[in-house]
Design a protein around this motif. Sequence first.
Motif, PDB file in Angstrom:
ATOM      1  N   ASP A   1      31.519  43.911  36.739  1.00  0.00           N
ATOM      2  CA  ASP A   1      30.259  44.499  36.307  1.00  0.00           C
ATOM      3  C   ASP A   1      29.309  44.640  37.491  1.00  0.00           C
ATOM      4  O   ASP A   1      29.218  43.749  38.329  1.00  0.00           O
ATOM      5  CB  ASP A   1      29.625  43.624  35.221  1.00  0.00           C
ATOM      6  CG  ASP A   1      28.420  44.287  34.587  1.00  0.00           C
ATOM      7  OD1 ASP A   1      28.590  45.344  33.974  1.00  0.00           O
ATOM      8  OD2 ASP A   1      27.312  43.742  34.715  1.00  0.00           O
TER       9      ASP A   1
ATOM     10  N   SER B   1      42.069  41.581  32.461  1.00  0.00           N
ATOM     11  CA  SER B   1      40.835  42.337  32.221  1.00  0.00           C
ATOM     12  C   SER B   1      39.688  41.893  33.127  1.00  0.00           C
ATOM     13  O   SER B   1      38.574  42.399  33.025  1.00  0.00           O
ATOM     14  CB  SER B   1      40.413  42.197  30.753  1.00  0.00           C
ATOM     15  OG  SER B   1      40.195  40.841  30.423  1.00  0.00           O
ATOM     16  N   PHE B   2      39.947  40.918  33.985  1.00  0.00           N
ATOM     17  CA  PHE B   2      38.938  40.373  34.899  1.00  0.00           C
ATOM     18  C   PHE B   2      37.731  39.813  34.148  1.00  0.00           C
ATOM     19  O   PHE B   2      36.602  39.893  34.622  1.00  0.00           O
ATOM     20  CB  PHE B   2      38.485  41.436  35.911  1.00  0.00           C
ATOM     21  CG  PHE B   2      39.498  41.683  36.998  1.00  0.00           C
ATOM     22  CD1 PHE B   2      39.404  41.030  38.211  1.00  0.00           C
ATOM     23  CD2 PHE B   2      40.553  42.549  36.790  1.00  0.00           C
ATOM     24  CE1 PHE B   2      40.341  41.249  39.220  1.00  0.00           C
ATOM     25  CE2 PHE B   2      41.500  42.770  37.775  1.00  0.00           C
ATOM     26  CZ  PHE B   2      41.404  42.124  38.990  1.00  0.00           C
ATOM     27  N   THR B   3      37.999  39.240  32.999  1.00  0.00           N
ATOM     28  CA  THR B   3      36.938  38.562  32.252  1.00  0.00           C
ATOM     29  C   THR B   3      36.993  37.053  32.470  1.00  0.00           C
ATOM     30  O   THR B   3      36.146  36.323  31.956  1.00  0.00           O
ATOM     31  CB  THR B   3      37.046  38.861  30.749  1.00  0.00           C
ATOM     32  OG1 THR B   3      38.353  38.492  30.283  1.00  0.00           O
ATOM     33  CG2 THR B   3      36.818  40.342  30.467  1.00  0.00           C
ATOM     34  N   SER B   4      37.972  36.590  33.228  1.00  0.00           N
ATOM     35  CA  SER B   4      38.053  35.167  33.551  1.00  0.00           C
ATOM     36  C   SER B   4      38.882  34.980  34.816  1.00  0.00           C
ATOM     37  O   SER B   4      39.654  35.856  35.208  1.00  0.00           O
ATOM     38  CB  SER B   4      38.674  34.377  32.390  1.00  0.00           C
ATOM     39  OG  SER B   4      40.048  34.701  32.251  1.00  0.00           O
TER      40      SER B   4
ATOM     41  N   TYR C   1      43.299  35.712  38.379  1.00  0.00           N
ATOM     42  CA  TYR C   1      42.443  36.461  37.459  1.00  0.00           C
ATOM     43  C   TYR C   1      43.250  36.934  36.257  1.00  0.00           C
ATOM     44  O   TYR C   1      44.449  37.201  36.376  1.00  0.00           O
ATOM     45  CB  TYR C   1      41.836  37.676  38.156  1.00  0.00           C
ATOM     46  CG  TYR C   1      41.023  37.350  39.377  1.00  0.00           C
ATOM     47  CD1 TYR C   1      39.650  37.142  39.294  1.00  0.00           C
ATOM     48  CD2 TYR C   1      41.630  37.241  40.638  1.00  0.00           C
ATOM     49  CE1 TYR C   1      38.897  36.839  40.422  1.00  0.00           C
ATOM     50  CE2 TYR C   1      40.885  36.936  41.761  1.00  0.00           C
ATOM     51  CZ  TYR C   1      39.531  36.740  41.649  1.00  0.00           C
ATOM     52  OH  TYR C   1      38.797  36.438  42.761  1.00  0.00           O
TER      53      TYR C   1
ATOM     54  N   LYS D   1      36.134  51.836  34.886  1.00  0.00           N
ATOM     55  CA  LYS D   1      36.530  50.433  34.806  1.00  0.00           C
ATOM     56  C   LYS D   1      38.048  50.296  34.824  1.00  0.00           C
ATOM     57  O   LYS D   1      38.589  49.392  35.467  1.00  0.00           O
ATOM     58  CB  LYS D   1      35.941  49.809  33.539  1.00  0.00           C
ATOM     59  CG  LYS D   1      36.088  48.295  33.466  1.00  0.00           C
ATOM     60  CD  LYS D   1      35.342  47.605  34.572  1.00  0.00           C
ATOM     61  CE  LYS D   1      33.848  47.746  34.455  1.00  0.00           C
ATOM     62  NZ  LYS D   1      33.251  47.075  33.324  1.00  0.00           N
TER      63      LYS D   1
ATOM     64  N   GLU E   1      35.127  31.715  32.326  1.00  0.00           N
ATOM     65  CA  GLU E   1      35.069  32.956  31.562  1.00  0.00           C
ATOM     66  C   GLU E   1      33.690  33.576  31.737  1.00  0.00           C
ATOM     67  O   GLU E   1      32.674  32.879  31.664  1.00  0.00           O
ATOM     68  CB  GLU E   1      35.358  32.694  30.084  1.00  0.00           C
ATOM     69  CG  GLU E   1      36.758  32.144  29.844  1.00  0.00           C
ATOM     70  CD  GLU E   1      37.066  31.961  28.372  1.00  0.00           C
ATOM     71  OE1 GLU E   1      36.515  32.714  27.556  1.00  0.00           O
ATOM     72  OE2 GLU E   1      37.842  31.045  28.051  1.00  0.00           O
TER      73      GLU E   1
ATOM     74  N   PRO F   1      27.659  39.156  36.584  1.00  0.00           N
ATOM     75  CA  PRO F   1      28.238  38.704  35.316  1.00  0.00           C
ATOM     76  C   PRO F   1      27.742  37.319  34.945  1.00  0.00           C
ATOM     77  O   PRO F   1      27.496  36.474  35.812  1.00  0.00           O
ATOM     78  CB  PRO F   1      29.749  38.709  35.589  1.00  0.00           C
ATOM     79  CG  PRO F   1      29.852  38.564  37.071  1.00  0.00           C
ATOM     80  CD  PRO F   1      28.663  39.263  37.649  1.00  0.00           C
TER      81      PRO F   1
ATOM     82  N   ILE G   1      39.936  48.311  37.832  1.00  0.00           N
ATOM     83  CA  ILE G   1      40.819  47.174  37.604  1.00  0.00           C
ATOM     84  C   ILE G   1      42.164  47.398  38.289  1.00  0.00           C
ATOM     85  O   ILE G   1      42.714  46.489  38.925  1.00  0.00           O
ATOM     86  CB  ILE G   1      41.005  46.936  36.086  1.00  0.00           C
ATOM     87  CG1 ILE G   1      39.709  46.370  35.491  1.00  0.00           C
ATOM     88  CG2 ILE G   1      42.173  45.985  35.822  1.00  0.00           C
ATOM     89  CD1 ILE G   1      39.754  46.195  33.990  1.00  0.00           C
TER      90      ILE G   1
ATOM     91  N   ASP H   1      32.360  41.204  32.532  1.00  0.00           N
ATOM     92  CA  ASP H   1      33.546  40.983  33.348  1.00  0.00           C
ATOM     93  C   ASP H   1      33.119  40.820  34.805  1.00  0.00           C
ATOM     94  O   ASP H   1      31.961  41.022  35.162  1.00  0.00           O
ATOM     95  CB  ASP H   1      34.573  42.123  33.192  1.00  0.00           C
ATOM     96  CG  ASP H   1      33.980  43.486  33.522  1.00  0.00           C
ATOM     97  OD1 ASP H   1      33.441  43.639  34.634  1.00  0.00           O
ATOM     98  OD2 ASP H   1      34.043  44.386  32.665  1.00  0.00           O
TER      99      ASP H   1
ATOM    100  N   SER I   1      30.974  37.192  31.218  1.00  0.00           N
ATOM    101  CA  SER I   1      30.643  38.341  30.378  1.00  0.00           C
ATOM    102  C   SER I   1      29.712  39.282  31.144  1.00  0.00           C
ATOM    103  O   SER I   1      28.778  38.827  31.812  1.00  0.00           O
ATOM    104  CB  SER I   1      29.965  37.853  29.092  1.00  0.00           C
ATOM    105  OG  SER I   1      29.565  38.921  28.282  1.00  0.00           O
TER     106      SER I   1
END
Length: 202
Positions: A185, A152-155, A149, A60, A178, A189, A64, A182, A180
Amino acid sequence: KPKGKSAPAEEEDDDEDEEGDDEDEDGFNDLEDLPKDILRRIKKIRSIHEEYEEIEAAYKVERIALEKKYLEQKRVSIEKRRQIVSGEVDVPAEADEPENADEEENTTPVTGIPGFWLTCLTSHHAIGELVTEEDIPALESLADITCDYDDSFTSFNLTFHFRENEFFTNTTLSKKYEVSPDLLDDKAPALSETSCSEINWK
């Protein structure tokens, strides 16, 4: 039969159900009761799973970094596109491009590509049907759409850039998504939360 005497029995039944639920959550709660050879194998599998998770975490991190590297390269192309769409940069005619007599008679030169983003939105296979007739006049003033982005590429954040129009005073409208766990995945997600800017209507 006196009233209320059945309550303790019901409570005992509830306790038994709860204990049963706890056991169902993990099929290996009573590991120590298993034969030693099976217990040894299960412990080894758990150790292998921990190794797998460490590899996944390392992957991961590199993924990223790779995404960020190519996002920077993509932004260069996206900026070139924006300049042509807006009319900041023109595309010279090819040497062998045939002349169009009708264009020569047109005294009003066209700058950039009018209605580019409106056409993109209404033609998109997933969101085109969401654009209503009432949206079109405002979307005709849409000059650009950008996407950013988080680290962490979560949003990610979509920003809609508008030219001056008769509907609202905002020059930009944005919406944040946002997800989950990320965006990288392997499984789809899940959208966990959204937020957007407020429209200042005229």
